[in-house]
Design a protein around this motif. Sequence first.
Motif, mmCIF file in Angstrom:
data_model
loop_
_atom_site.group_PDB
_atom_site.id
_atom_site.type_symbol
_atom_site.label_atom_id
_atom_site.label_comp_id
_atom_site.label_asym_id
_atom_site.label_seq_id
_atom_site.Cartn_x
_atom_site.Cartn_y
_atom_site.Cartn_z
ATOM 1 N N ALA A 274 0.799 -1.151 -0.083
ATOM 2 C CA ALA A 274 -0.019 0.033 0.173
ATOM 3 C C ALA A 274 1.028 1.302 0.162
ATOM 4 O O ALA A 274 0.445 2.224 -0.586
ATOM 5 C CB ALA A 274 -1.045 -0.185 1.142
ATOM 6 N N GLN A 275 2.168 1.149 0.729
ATOM 7 C CA GLN A 275 3.042 2.257 0.779
ATOM 8 C C GLN A 275 3.553 2.457 -0.563
ATOM 9 O O GLN A 275 3.721 3.842 -0.996
ATOM 10 C CB GLN A 275 4.013 1.927 1.716
ATOM 11 N N ASP A 276 3.992 1.515 -1.187
ATOM 12 C CA ASP A 276 4.652 1.664 -2.714
ATOM 13 C C ASP A 276 3.421 2.488 -3.509
ATOM 14 O O ASP A 276 3.759 3.605 -4.356
ATOM 15 C CB ASP A 276 4.684 0.342 -3.394
ATOM 16 N N ALA A 313 10.411 3.548 8.782
ATOM 17 C CA ALA A 313 11.097 2.998 7.763
ATOM 18 C C ALA A 313 10.652 3.545 6.454
ATOM 19 O O ALA A 313 11.406 3.507 5.534
ATOM 20 C CB ALA A 313 11.061 1.483 7.826
ATOM 21 N N GLY A 314 9.496 4.071 6.224
ATOM 22 C CA GLY A 314 9.017 4.355 5.244
ATOM 23 C C GLY A 314 7.744 5.681 5.285
ATOM 24 O O GLY A 314 7.545 5.718 6.579
ATOM 25 N N PRO A 315 7.278 6.199 4.543
ATOM 26 C CA PRO A 315 6.055 7.370 4.686
ATOM 27 C C PRO A 315 4.719 6.703 4.938
ATOM 28 O O PRO A 315 3.982 7.438 5.452
ATOM 29 C CB PRO A 315 6.328 7.867 3.049
ATOM 30 N N GLY A 316 4.509 5.423 4.891
ATOM 31 C CA GLY A 316 3.239 4.978 4.990
ATOM 32 C C GLY A 316 2.392 5.002 3.917
ATOM 33 O O GLY A 316 2.706 5.361 2.861
ATOM 34 N N ALA A 317 1.157 4.575 4.233
ATOM 35 C CA ALA A 317 0.177 4.463 3.218
ATOM 36 C C ALA A 317 -1.186 5.496 3.172
ATOM 37 O O ALA A 317 -2.176 5.226 2.643
ATOM 38 C CB ALA A 317 -0.420 3.154 2.949
ATOM 39 N N LEU A 346 -9.742 3.381 8.011
ATOM 40 C CA LEU A 346 -8.590 3.293 7.281
ATOM 41 C C LEU A 346 -7.547 2.015 7.576
ATOM 42 O O LEU A 346 -8.149 1.129 8.310
ATOM 43 C CB LEU A 346 -7.606 4.434 7.616
ATOM 44 N N GLY A 347 -6.990 1.695 6.684
ATOM 45 C CA GLY A 347 -6.172 0.803 7.043
ATOM 46 C C GLY A 347 -6.346 -0.861 6.418
ATOM 47 O O GLY A 347 -5.715 -1.764 6.944
ATOM 48 N N GLY A 348 -7.315 -0.739 5.552
ATOM 49 C CA GLY A 348 -7.754 -2.115 4.976
ATOM 50 C C GLY A 348 -7.180 -2.459 3.603
ATOM 51 O O GLY A 348 -6.527 -1.581 3.113
ATOM 52 N N GLY A 380 -5.192 1.401 -0.479
ATOM 53 C CA GLY A 380 -5.367 0.030 -0.194
ATOM 54 C C GLY A 380 -4.517 -0.728 -1.234
ATOM 55 O O GLY A 380 -3.217 -0.157 -1.576
ATOM 56 N N LEU A 381 -4.790 -1.955 -1.861
ATOM 57 C CA LEU A 381 -4.040 -2.744 -2.557
ATOM 58 C C LEU A 381 -4.580 -2.928 -3.788
ATOM 59 O O LEU A 381 -3.846 -3.871 -4.752
ATOM 60 C CB LEU A 381 -3.873 -4.330 -1.752
#
Length: 398
Positions: A274-276, A313-317, A346-348, A380-381
Motif C-alpha cells: 500500500a505504501q508503494d 522505515a517509510g512514509p506509510g500508506a 483506514l488501513g484496510g 489499499g491494495l
Amino acid sequence: MAHFSTHAVHAGRSDLNALGVHALPLDLSTTNPLTDLDSAVASFDELVAGNPPPVGMSHIYRRAWNPTVARFEEAMATLESTQLAARGEDISDVAAIAFASGMAAITSVLSSQILGGKLHVIAVRPLYGTTDHIINTGILGNTVTWVNPADIKAAITPETGLVYIESPANPTIELVDIRDVVLSAGDVPVLVDNTFATPVLQQPLALGASFVVHSATKYIGGHGDAMGGVVITRGESVNAVRQIRLGMGNQLDPFQAYLMHRGLATLSVRVRAAQDTAMQLADWLNQQPEVSQVFYPTMPGADPLGLVGSQMAGPGAMLSFDMAGGYEAAHQVAKAVRLITHAVSLGGVDTLIEHPASLTHRVVEEEARTHPAVLRISVGLEHVDDLIADLAQAFSGL
Ligand SMILES: *Cc1c(COP(=O)(O)O)cnc(C)c1O
C-alpha cells in the motif's frame, strides 16, 4: 534472530503444535473449569494483580483472561519489540493488552494515569478526532495543555502523568520526532499512537516511548471487518492497564482477536504494498491542477527533520490533499469516486476517502480543526493506475 515478517507469521503461535492444531484456535468460553479450589485461588490472585494466570492453571473467567486474545497479545508485543530485541535488550517485561476498540485502549491508559493521581496530560495536535475530544473535554477527569513539541518540557508540572502524541498524525500526516519528545518529557511517560505507522514502519518503544497504542481496527486487522485496540507497554504499567481492563470490562472479544491475529500474518506485505502505491499516488496528485497541496512525508518540505528513513522505515500508506476548489470541490470528489469508497476508517485492503473536517475530526474545536478543503485517502491494495483513473474521473466532474 528472526526478522519482522517471520515474526508476523509465527508470533503468538508457539503452543499450537502441542495442542495438535495448525490454525489459531478460537476459545469462546466465558468461564473455565476449576480443578481444585487452592489452584483456582492462586490463579485468581494473579489475575486480580494484573498478571497472567500461572501456567497450567484455570483462566477462571473470560473478562480476566482468554487464550485466543492472549495469543494475539503475545504476537503484538513481539512485533512492537523486534527492534529492541535486535539491539540485544531484554524484552521479557514488554506485554500487549488488547481492548474492544482503539478508544477503549486509549482511555484505559489515560484512566490508569489519572486514577494514579496524575491528572495533567500534555498533548501535541493534531490527534485522532475522538482522542482530541476526550482529552480536551476532560471527561475522564484530566486537565490538558496543548503544545508544540518544542514546548513540552516547559509544560510539565508535578501533576503531569502523560505526554500524548501521534506520528504520523491524523489527518495531516505530520511527523513528530519521538526521540526528541521522550527526551523533553524526562520522567513523564510518553504515549505514541502508532496506528498509521504500524510496527512494520515504526516501533516507538525502541525510541523510548512508554506506551504504544493502536486502533487495531485499522492496519492490524486490515480487512475492515474487525474492531479492536491494543496497548503495548512494559513493567508495572502492564499490570496497571490490565487491572483497569479487568475492572472496566472493555477487553477484546476472542473472535475479533482471532481475526486480528490472522491479519498480522500479512501485515508487512500489506503495509509495504500500500505504501508503494501511496508514494506513486502522492506524486500524481501533486501534479494535478485541482489539488493545491498534498500532505505526505515524501512531498518537498514535508519532513524537515528527515524522520522517514530514521524514525520511520517509510512514509506509510495514508495521505491527504487540499482541493484548490475548496470545500465544494472536496465534497464533489468524495461523492464522485466509484472504485474508491467514501467512508471513514483506514488501513484496510481497499482504498477509502473521507472528509476529516466533516467526519473524523468534527468533534475537534474549530480553531484546531482540519482545513475544509482537505480529503484523506487510506491507500489499499488496488493497482495504482485504477486508483488514478478513478480520481481523474472524479476531478473531471469539477
Ligand atoms: C481510528 C483511530 C483511533 C480510534 O480507534 P477505534 O478502533 O475506532 O476506537 C485512534 N487513533 C487513530 C490514529 C485512529 O485512526
